[in-house]
Scaffold this active site. Structure first.
Site, PDB file in Angstrom:
ATOM      1  CG  ASN A 185       1.851   7.714  -6.726  1.00 45.71           C
ATOM      2  OD1 ASN A 185       1.093   6.756  -6.888  1.00 45.71           O
ATOM      3  ND2 ASN A 185       1.425   8.943  -6.429  1.00 45.71           N
ATOM      4  NE  ARG A 186       7.362   0.820  -4.936  1.00 45.23           N
ATOM      5  CZ  ARG A 186       6.359   0.297  -4.230  1.00 45.23           C
ATOM      6  NH1 ARG A 186       5.542   1.105  -3.545  1.00 45.23           N
ATOM      7  NH2 ARG A 186       6.158  -0.994  -4.208  1.00 45.23           N
TER       8      ARG A 186
END
Length: 207
Positions: A185-186
């Site tokens: 999810n970065r």
């Protein structure tokens, strides 16, 4: 082309070595053991006196608590920029491991004795190449490259090839060393060693 990172690992404060050099040694050993091609390849960014940046990939040839060392022709673009504006940044892009190491700091010349010691370990062809090429200069064609090599071969014959006076080591003396671990999810882990007047501090940066 977006690709989410899998959970290959976390980088928490408790995981860090006591100093940046120890942490780099740990990650570098892991990158080497993983079989990454040329794990010592790093992107070196410099800027000229007018702050116009340039970047290229070179090979790390040594590191210790003083910094990261590579060798070059001092009259090349990176050499001239580093001498005119002695600051640089480095990136070790270990993408298969979802890791990066980012370094920023001052640039200093490597001691001449250290340069000559390293130059003596280079293959003879690379030694001759250091004399043959006016690195980063405009040439008319490939024949000029071959002519430069032929002139170097004729000059030194079968004898030893010394390090050219215009060739040597540059050391990037870190002011910051960031260890970047990809997460899903970065929301990556980014832990940075930063030099301050009292020594080194560790900071977590937002992903």
């Amino acid at each position: 082309m977006r690709r989410d990172y899998t959970e290959r690992g976390a980088l928490l404060e408790a995981d860090l070595a006591a100093d940046w050099a120890g942490q780099f040694a740990r990650w570098f050993a892991e990158a080497t053991a993983a079989g990454l091609p040329e794990p010592n390849a790093m992107i070196v960014a410099t800027a000229d006196a007018a702050a116009r940046p340039s970047a290229r990939t070179v090979l790390l040839k040594g590191y210790d608590e003083r910094g990261f060392v590579f060798f070059t022709n001092y009259t090349s673009r990176k050499g001239a920029e580093a001498l005119a504006n002695p600051a640089a940044s480095l990136v070790f892009p270990w993408f298969p491991m979802q890791r990066q190491v980012l370094v920023a700091g001052a640039v200093e010349l490597v001691d001449r004795a250290e340069t000559e010691e390293y130059f003596a370990t280079r293959p003879r062809g690379s030694q001759l190449g250091a004399w043959a090429s006016p690195q980063s200069q405009v040439l008319p064609d490939r024949a000029a490259v071959e002519a430069g090599l032929a002139a170097a071969v004729e000059r030194f014959g079968a004898g030893p090839v010394p390090a050219p006076p215009h060739w040597g080591g540059l050391r990037v003396v870190p002011e910051t060393v960031e260890f970047w671990q990809g997460r899903s999810n970065r929301l990556h882990d980014r832990l940075r060693f930063r030099r301050d007047p009292t020594g080194w501090v560790v900071e977590r940066l937002a992903p």
